[in-house]
Design an enzyme around this catalytic site. Structure first.
Site, PDB file in Angstrom:
ATOM      1  NE  ARG A 109      -3.940  -1.913   2.320  1.00 26.34           N
ATOM      2  CZ  ARG A 109      -4.775  -2.494   1.474  1.00 26.34           C
ATOM      3  NH1 ARG A 109      -4.955  -1.981   0.277  1.00 26.34           N
ATOM      4  NH2 ARG A 109      -5.435  -3.575   1.834  1.00 26.34           N
ATOM      5  CE  LYS A 131       0.459  13.668 -15.359  1.00 22.22           C
ATOM      6  NZ  LYS A 131       0.350  14.101 -16.752  1.00 22.22           N
ATOM      7  CD  GLU A 173       8.463  15.893 -22.347  1.00 25.40           C
ATOM      8  OE1 GLU A 173       7.736  16.877 -22.125  1.00 25.40           O
ATOM      9  OE2 GLU A 173       8.011  14.728 -22.498  1.00 25.40           O
ATOM     10  CE  LYS A 218       5.911  17.626 -14.181  1.00 22.04           C
ATOM     11  NZ  LYS A 218       6.279  16.384 -14.792  1.00 22.04           N
ATOM     12  CD  GLU A 228      -2.838  15.558 -16.784  1.00 22.99           C
ATOM     13  OE1 GLU A 228      -1.618  15.482 -16.641  1.00 22.99           O
ATOM     14  OE2 GLU A 228      -3.481  14.883 -17.581  1.00 22.99           O
ATOM     15  NE  ARG A 232       1.234  16.823 -13.513  1.00 27.08           N
ATOM     16  CZ  ARG A 232       1.807  16.081 -12.593  1.00 27.08           C
ATOM     17  NH1 ARG A 232       1.323  16.074 -11.361  1.00 27.08           N
ATOM     18  NH2 ARG A 232       2.858  15.343 -12.871  1.00 27.08           N
ATOM     19  CG  ASN A 236      -0.540  15.842 -20.909  1.00 23.67           C
ATOM     20  OD1 ASN A 236       0.293  14.953 -20.942  1.00 23.67           O
ATOM     21  ND2 ASN A 236      -1.333  16.044 -19.874  1.00 23.67           N
ATOM     22  CG  HIS A 239       2.883  14.762 -23.974  1.00 23.97           C
ATOM     23  ND1 HIS A 239       3.567  15.940 -24.195  1.00 23.97           N
ATOM     24  CD2 HIS A 239       3.682  14.026 -23.162  1.00 23.97           C
ATOM     25  CE1 HIS A 239       4.718  15.907 -23.534  1.00 23.97           C
ATOM     26  NE2 HIS A 239       4.812  14.764 -22.906  1.00 23.97           N
ATOM     27  CG  HIS A 243       0.574   9.839 -25.111  1.00 25.57           C
ATOM     28  ND1 HIS A 243      -0.141  10.216 -24.003  1.00 25.57           N
ATOM     29  CD2 HIS A 243       1.868  10.072 -24.801  1.00 25.57           C
ATOM     30  CE1 HIS A 243       0.694  10.660 -23.070  1.00 25.57           C
ATOM     31  NE2 HIS A 243       1.913  10.590 -23.535  1.00 25.57           N
ATOM     32  CG  HIS A 256       7.906  10.393 -23.991  1.00 31.44           C
ATOM     33  ND1 HIS A 256       6.614  10.264 -24.438  1.00 31.44           N
ATOM     34  CD2 HIS A 256       7.903  11.463 -23.135  1.00 31.44           C
ATOM     35  CE1 HIS A 256       5.861  11.191 -23.876  1.00 31.44           C
ATOM     36  NE2 HIS A 256       6.616  11.931 -23.080  1.00 31.44           N
TER      37      HIS A 256
HETATM   38  N1  GLY Z   1       4.642  14.856 -17.982  1.00 30.35           N
HETATM   39  C1  GLY Z   1       3.605  15.733 -17.750  1.00 30.35           C
HETATM   40  C2  GLY Z   1       3.221  15.854 -16.325  1.00 30.35           C
HETATM   41  O1  GLY Z   1       3.953  15.448 -15.448  1.00 30.35           O
HETATM   42  O2  GLY Z   1       2.166  16.337 -16.029  1.00 30.35           O
END
Ligand code: GLY
Length: 351
Positions: A109, A131, A173, A218, A228, A232, A236, A239, A243, A256
């Site tokens: 947990r 994340k 990025e 960030k 998010e 947030r 993306n 992305h 993706h 990536h």
């Molecule tokens: N990689 C995007 C984020 O961490 O929200």
């Protein structure tokens, strides 16, 4: 240098070029891959003291960020008899920090974990913000948790052994951050000597500035919207397209960051069409991406199939696609009302 990610009881520091001695009165489980451990484990171990240290390596590459590798990691954690006070250290790139964080979040947990990223991409993005997750056949990072590390240590020294493609992928990025949050950073990026950068021969200050600026931006975003639900999502940018490309190429063609570079160019062409960006701005971003040898085009074989994969995106709600677009340079925007015809039109431009 230190930057705080201020998440109240889950607050932590990101240390940039400050990895000194780490001392723990518990078991420590280091998750890495054979390449990184071959290059840098000795350095890490020389700075680390713990009750007992276990080292586990997993195969290198996004295509291994899946349920079966996660099970392998958890089995090794159980074999190491980690308890709830044990600490996991993710020592590697984004795949390692995503999987290590996820394993830490579900083992008994949840146990504490620390990120020591060894790629530029992980320093500027993946290792900060909590994340964690894995890919599956339905898409990228669709299984995962929000689970913050206890600390992050970014060391420029570890970046010196990266190859050109990996450095460029990290730069993608950073370019993302500049386009959606800080136009002035684009001037800085344009001023970088790309040859020295891509050969990892640039001055230390270049790496440190890229990391510090990204982490500062960030941290501000994550502090306001950890899970998010709005702000947030802007991270993306590029992305949504990336993706799909990664999914359709089974995570084995592009790094990536390379997929994100293509995704940003696709998103910009959509933004141009919607009159959010002008041609000059679009071209400027593409030129910057190309300066670092990043790909900006992907040939779409089947436009309908590509479009269908958008619907697996985590940002969607009520079957509505959410696209993150640049709304002039230095400003991002979430668009959820784009006419499908406009999206298909852009996909056709890439087919
Ligand atoms: N990689 C995007 C984020 O961490 O929200």
């Amino acid at each position: 240098m230190q930057i705080k990610v201020n998440l109240k009881e889950n607050a932590y520091q990101v240390y940039i070029d400050e990895l000194e001695n780490l001392e723990f009165n518990t078991k420590v489980f280091i998750l890495s891959n054979p390449k990184i451990s071959g290059l840098h484990l000795k350095t890490l171990l020389s700075k680390l003291k713990a009750q007992e240290i276990f080292i586990a390596t997993i195969k290198d590459g996004e295509e291994y960020k899946n349920l079966s590798t996660l099970e392998e990691i958890l089995n090794q954690m159980f074999n190491s008899k980690l308890d709830r006070k044990s600490i996991l250290i993710s020592f590697g790139g984004g795949v390692i920090s995503d999987m290590g964080g996820f394993a830490a979040s579900v083992y008994k947990r949840g146990i504490d974990f620390i990120n020591i990223p060894t790629t530029l991409l992980a320093c500027v993005d993946a290792a900060v913000g909590g994340k964690t997750g894995i890919n599956n056949s339905f898409g990228k990072n669709l299984i995962g948790t929000f689970y913050q590390p206890k600390a992050v240590y970014c060391e420029s020294e570890f970046l010196r052994t990266l190859g050109e493609r990996e450095l460029a992928a990290g730069m993608a990025e950073f370019i993302k951050m500049a386009v959606i949050f800080d136009k002035n950073l684009l001037d800085f990026i344009e001023s970088i000597d790309e040859k020295a950068f891509l050969n990892a021969r640039c001055e230390n200050e270049i790496f440190s500035k890229i990391i510090a600026k990204s982490v500062e931006l960030k941290a501000k975003v994550v502090e306001q919207d950890e899970k998010e639900s709005h702000l947030r999502m802007l991270l993306n940018y590029g992305h949504t397209f990336a993706h799909v490309i990664e999914n359709l190429t089974k995570y084995s063609v592009y790094l990536h960051g390379e997929a994100v570079a293509i995704g940003m160019n696709m998103a910009n062409r959509l933004a141009l069409n919607l009159k959010l960006l002008n041609e000059k701005e679009c071209d400027r971003i593409e030129r910057i991406l190309k300066k670092f040898n990043l790909p900006t085009h992907y040939k779409i074989d089947n436009v309908d199939a590509f479009y269908e994969v958008f619907f697996m995106d985590k940002k969607n709600s009520n079957q509505k696609l959410n696209f993150i677009l640049a709304d002039s340079l230095g400003k991002g925007l979430i668009k959820s009302d784009i006419d499908p015809k406009d999206i298909i039109k852009i996909l056709k431009e890439f087919s």
